[in-house]
Design an enzyme around this catalytic site. Sequence first.
Site, PDB file in Angstrom:
ATOM      1  N   LYS A 129       0.872  -1.184   0.000  1.00 57.14           N
ATOM      2  CA  LYS A 129       0.000   0.000   0.000  1.00 57.14           C
ATOM      3  C   LYS A 129       0.903   1.225   0.000  1.00 57.14           C
ATOM      4  O   LYS A 129       2.037   1.160   0.497  1.00 57.14           O
ATOM      5  CB  LYS A 129      -0.880   0.000   1.259  1.00 57.14           C
ATOM      6  N   ASP A 169      -7.002   4.278  -4.613  1.00 57.78           N
ATOM      7  CA  ASP A 169      -7.647   4.163  -3.298  1.00 57.78           C
ATOM      8  C   ASP A 169      -8.249   5.546  -3.042  1.00 57.78           C
ATOM      9  O   ASP A 169      -8.449   6.297  -4.009  1.00 57.78           O
ATOM     10  CB  ASP A 169      -6.626   3.750  -2.217  1.00 57.78           C
TER      11      ASP A 169
HETATM   12  P1  NDP Z   1     -12.931   7.729  -2.850  1.00 55.68           P
HETATM   13  O1  NDP Z   1     -11.859   8.726  -2.647  1.00 55.68           O
HETATM   14  O2  NDP Z   1     -13.473   7.505  -4.214  1.00 55.68           O
HETATM   15  O3  NDP Z   1     -14.176   8.063  -1.896  1.00 55.68           O
HETATM   16  C1  NDP Z   1     -14.035   8.122  -0.522  1.00 55.68           C
HETATM   17  C2  NDP Z   1     -15.337   8.628   0.077  1.00 55.68           C
HETATM   18  O4  NDP Z   1     -15.246   8.553   1.486  1.00 55.68           O
HETATM   19  C3  NDP Z   1     -15.638  10.052  -0.250  1.00 55.68           C
HETATM   20  O5  NDP Z   1     -17.015  10.234  -0.278  1.00 55.68           O
HETATM   21  C4  NDP Z   1     -15.012  10.787   0.922  1.00 55.68           C
HETATM   22  O6  NDP Z   1     -15.558  12.060   1.166  1.00 55.68           O
HETATM   23  C5  NDP Z   1     -15.307   9.872   2.049  1.00 55.68           C
HETATM   24  N1  NDP Z   1     -14.304  10.024   3.110  1.00 55.68           N
HETATM   25  C6  NDP Z   1     -12.949  10.016   2.990  1.00 55.68           C
HETATM   26  N2  NDP Z   1     -12.369  10.224   4.182  1.00 55.68           N
HETATM   27  C7  NDP Z   1     -13.365  10.360   5.054  1.00 55.68           C
HETATM   28  C8  NDP Z   1     -13.397  10.608   6.436  1.00 55.68           C
HETATM   29  N3  NDP Z   1     -12.274  10.734   7.161  1.00 55.68           N
HETATM   30  N4  NDP Z   1     -14.622  10.666   7.016  1.00 55.68           N
HETATM   31  C9  NDP Z   1     -15.756  10.514   6.287  1.00 55.68           C
HETATM   32  N5  NDP Z   1     -15.776  10.301   4.969  1.00 55.68           N
HETATM   33  C10 NDP Z   1     -14.601  10.228   4.371  1.00 55.68           C
HETATM   34  O7  NDP Z   1     -12.378   6.362  -2.218  1.00 55.68           O
HETATM   35  P2  NDP Z   1     -12.861   4.882  -2.481  1.00 55.68           P
HETATM   36  O8  NDP Z   1     -14.332   4.854  -2.663  1.00 55.68           O
HETATM   37  O9  NDP Z   1     -11.986   4.291  -3.508  1.00 55.68           O
HETATM   38  O10 NDP Z   1     -12.465   4.177  -1.102  1.00 55.68           O
HETATM   39  C11 NDP Z   1     -13.361   4.137   0.017  1.00 55.68           C
HETATM   40  C12 NDP Z   1     -12.892   3.053   0.978  1.00 55.68           C
HETATM   41  O11 NDP Z   1     -12.883   1.781   0.308  1.00 55.68           O
HETATM   42  C13 NDP Z   1     -11.491   3.211   1.551  1.00 55.68           C
HETATM   43  O12 NDP Z   1     -11.457   2.657   2.849  1.00 55.68           O
HETATM   44  C14 NDP Z   1     -10.647   2.344   0.621  1.00 55.68           C
HETATM   45  O13 NDP Z   1      -9.439   1.915   1.246  1.00 55.68           O
HETATM   46  C15 NDP Z   1     -11.602   1.182   0.414  1.00 55.68           C
HETATM   47  N6  NDP Z   1     -11.345   0.365  -0.750  1.00 55.68           N
HETATM   48  C16 NDP Z   1     -11.335   0.903  -2.014  1.00 55.68           C
HETATM   49  C17 NDP Z   1     -11.140   0.091  -3.114  1.00 55.68           C
HETATM   50  C18 NDP Z   1     -11.239   0.600  -4.498  1.00 55.68           C
HETATM   51  O14 NDP Z   1     -11.240  -0.233  -5.435  1.00 55.68           O
HETATM   52  N7  NDP Z   1     -11.374   1.897  -4.727  1.00 55.68           N
HETATM   53  C19 NDP Z   1     -10.843  -1.351  -2.965  1.00 55.68           C
HETATM   54  C20 NDP Z   1     -10.978  -1.835  -1.602  1.00 55.68           C
HETATM   55  C21 NDP Z   1     -11.176  -0.983  -0.560  1.00 55.68           C
HETATM   56  P3  NDP Z   1     -14.725  13.389   0.811  1.00 55.68           P
HETATM   57  O15 NDP Z   1     -14.952  13.618  -0.654  1.00 55.68           O
HETATM   58  O16 NDP Z   1     -15.325  14.417   1.680  1.00 55.68           O
HETATM   59  O17 NDP Z   1     -13.281  13.121   1.158  1.00 55.68           O
END
Ligand code: NDP
Length: 449
Positions: A129, A169
């Site tokens: 990572k 991510d």
């Molecule tokens: P994105 O950046 O596309 O979206 C993240 C979302 O979560 C946004 O809506 C963001 O809001 C919100 N967010 C981020 N930080 C916080 C916080 N501290 N508190 C509340 N909301 C928050 O990321 P992903 O959708 O790709 O990833 C989301 C999760 O899924 C993570 O844990 C990631 O590790 C996990 N994941 C992702 C994969 C992938 O294929 N993308 C695969 C496996 C796991 P804002 O815009 O305000 O920051």
Amino acid sequence: MSEMQQYVQDVLDLVKKRDPDQVEFQNTVKEVLTTIVPVLEENPKYKAAKLLERMVEPERIVTFRVPWTDDKGEVQVNRGYRVQMNSAIGPYKGGLRFHPSVNLSILKFLAFEQVFKNSLTTLPIGGGKGGSDFDPKGKSDNEVMKFCQSFMTELYRHIGPHVDVPAGDIGVGGREIGFLFGQYKRIRDAYDSAVLTGKGLTYGGSLTRTEATGYGLLYFVKNMLDSKNISLEGKTVVISGAGNVAIYAIQKAQEFGAKVVTCSDSNGYVYDPNGINLDVVKQIKEVERGRIKEYVNRVQGAEYHEGCRGVWTVKCDIALPCATQSEIDLDSAKTLAANGCKVVGEGANMPSTLEAIQYFLDNKILFAPAKAANAGGVAVSALEMSQNSERLSWTFEEVDERLKGIMKNIYENAKKYAEKFGDPDNLVMGSNCAGFVKVAEAMMAQGLV
Ligand code: NDP
């Protein structure tokens, strides 16, 4: 305390002593190791080979300076990282996260999780990572490109199709992967498609990769519910996040006939009693890169509430946390249960705290742990690498079918271990044991490395 429980405790103490400030990493090590005691008891050779001591120590960590200039011409300096945790079963594989909260503890936690998740997919990929404390929010495309180019100018020497294959991510989507790939290609002067995954479709990306984590989550949850003769049809679902994982989890949940009533970002959450209008969310988040608050200006009857934690107070049958780590603490878990929630499926990485997970298990809430339930993204990333090696592109349906099959396998494998060790609904223990065994055997076979 049995001999192997003591062994696990000793390793947890060691991890804490070495890096007392790395709380996220300590938590994830605890979550995994305390559940694999039955496997250790069956295999005393692991203790003799100090396997756990080796597993909790990354094979390599790289940190580096990332200087770049913003649109005003001012110099900015961020910190870049890559944690190469374990390559026993394949090249390091795992996403890059760009978010101000990024630090070594969070990346080590994510890399450690990734090792077992990747093992569960049955595909030949190790775990890693990386990322940076750079915040893409509010930056222009030009600034994001400059940052990505500077980041890759150092990272390129540590990665490669047979060495380490990063992906997206939080904060790293198609735009960032494109800029990173362009700079890698320019420096290497070689078209190594399989050095990054999550690429655009015009330059080696895989169909279904964008949808894979969210879709995979719903496939996993559906397998879990099918085993209890519960249908998703007509269920009320609460989802957090409005990013890549959340958007495609909403889409698949709706396709399965569920009603999704929330989504959120780090400022607050939207409640739409009529069911979330996904076209509006996509327009705000994917096209305009705006805030989710905008939703209520475009959809009648929807409400916006400040503060993202409030999303867990909304009454639902199923909760799917898809935003970030530690978003469901014990209080939120209790509120969910009190409001009738019967199923929790983790789309984000470790969104539930250890206390919340224990509460779900103790209260017979069906619980799909992240390591297994969100493995669809990395699984399709590995399929993207296969297509790059073959120089072929599979159809959307072909990749989607493979994804379904992989998620079913992951579910059945986790279930098999949960049953074997006498706790059939404990998929936390089941998936940890299933993921651990393959990595452990590969490490044993490869000697003291
Ligand atoms: P994105 O950046 O596309 O979206 C993240 C979302 O979560 C946004 O809506 C963001 O809001 C919100 N967010 C981020 N930080 C916080 C916080 N501290 N508190 C509340 N909301 C928050 O990321 P992903 O959708 O790709 O990833 C989301 C999760 O899924 C993570 O844990 C990631 O590790 C996990 N994941 C992702 C994969 C992938 O294929 N993308 C695969 C496996 C796991 P804002 O815009 O305000 O920051």
